[in-house]
Scaffold this active site. Structure first.
Site, PDB file in Angstrom:
ATOM      1  N   ASP A 100     -13.767  -4.277  -2.664  1.00 28.01           N
ATOM      2  CA  ASP A 100     -13.732  -4.145  -1.205  1.00 28.01           C
ATOM      3  C   ASP A 100     -15.122  -4.495  -0.690  1.00 28.01           C
ATOM      4  OD1 ASP A 100     -11.090  -3.292  -1.237  1.00 28.01           O
ATOM      5  OD2 ASP A 100     -11.625  -1.172  -1.334  1.00 28.01           O
TER       6      ASP A 100
ATOM      7  N   ASP B  15       0.877  -1.173   0.000  1.00 32.73           N
ATOM      8  CA  ASP B  15       0.000   0.000   0.000  1.00 32.73           C
ATOM      9  C   ASP B  15       0.910   1.218   0.000  1.00 32.73           C
ATOM     10  OD1 ASP B  15      -2.282  -1.532   0.120  1.00 32.73           O
ATOM     11  OD2 ASP B  15      -2.536  -1.339   2.279  1.00 32.73           O
TER      12      ASP B  15
END
Length: 249
Positions: free
Chosen positions: A130, A11
């Protein structure tokens, strides 16, 4: 039988590797090029680089980082975050990315999945989902997990594949960062309805969790914390999975 893949996830926020718990409380984990090279040398199968600031803050995706990563690793890597147009995808693939991952932009403009897969092939087109559980189903969230979009995750997965997604990267928002394991039911439900590779993401705390995700039907297991914090090395991970009968490189 296809080999199962182990994929560290980087990330990236403002050019640095970070890791948050449930998308909050980010910690700086260093330079993405150095981290990518480390995982390549350790024997990872692939890498995922997610620019977690790009979509939210309207930033251009990190082309310079992608170019530098492509110079030091010789394995497939996927880049996601802030890819809003076909031109964005072209720039990343020209910079060295093997695949691009779409999330918020695919929900807003599903045609983008089709456009990218027609130009670069389904193998280069990843849709990231997600998902957050609500009762017996899962809802889809966008913009770094901050906005509910009112869609069912299983139905969206089927639609994304029909439009040309060649791989799905599915993160359980309930499990993400908890180290309690993947949402295995979510993986199993998706496996029943789509025939493209599934990357399980969110919740790994032990090597057993990786194995469970792969045994539940995922083709690849994505993790961050257990690798970033050096809880386990890549060789240890592969040895454990092989001993358990999981088909890994």
């Amino acid at each position: 039988m296809l080999m199962k893949r182990i994929i560290p996830c980087l990330d990236v926020k403002e050019g640095r590797v970070v890791k948050g718990v449930k998308f909050q409380n980010l910690r700086d984990l260093g330079d993405p090029v150095a981290v990518a090279k480390y995982y390549y040398e350790q024997g990872a199968d692939e890498l995922v680089l997610l620019d977690i600031s790009a979509t939210q803050e309207g930033r251009d995706t990190m082309l310079d980082i992608v170019e530098r990563v492509a110079e030091v690793i010789y394995m497939p890597f996927t880049v996601g975050g802030g890819i809003k147009t076909l031109e964005d995808a072209k720039r990343l693939i020209r910079a060295g990315a093997d695949k691009v991952s779409l999330n918020s932009s695919a929900l807003q403009n599903p045609q983008l999945i089709q456009d990218i897969s027609r130009l670069f092939g389904v193998q280069a087109t990843v849709v990231a989902i997600d998902a957050k559980r609500t009762g017996d189903s899962w809802g889809v969230f966008s913009h770094g997990g901050t906005q509910a979009v009112g869609r069912d995750a299983i139905e969206w997965a089927k639609e994304a594949v029909s439009l040309g997604a060649g791989e799905l990267l599915v993160t359980s928002m309930d499990a993400d960062g908890t180290k309690d394991g993947y949402d295995l039911e979510l993986i199993q439900r998706l496996r029943e309805v789509v025939n493209v590779p599934l990357i399980a993401s969110g919740g790994v705390g032990t090597l057993e969790h990786l194995a469970e995700g792969l045994e539940a039907g995922a083709d690849a297991a994505l993790a961050a914390s257990i690798f970033h914090e050096a809880t386990y090395t890549m060789p240890e991970t592969k040895d454990y999975l092989k001993a358990r009968g999981v088909n890994v490189r």
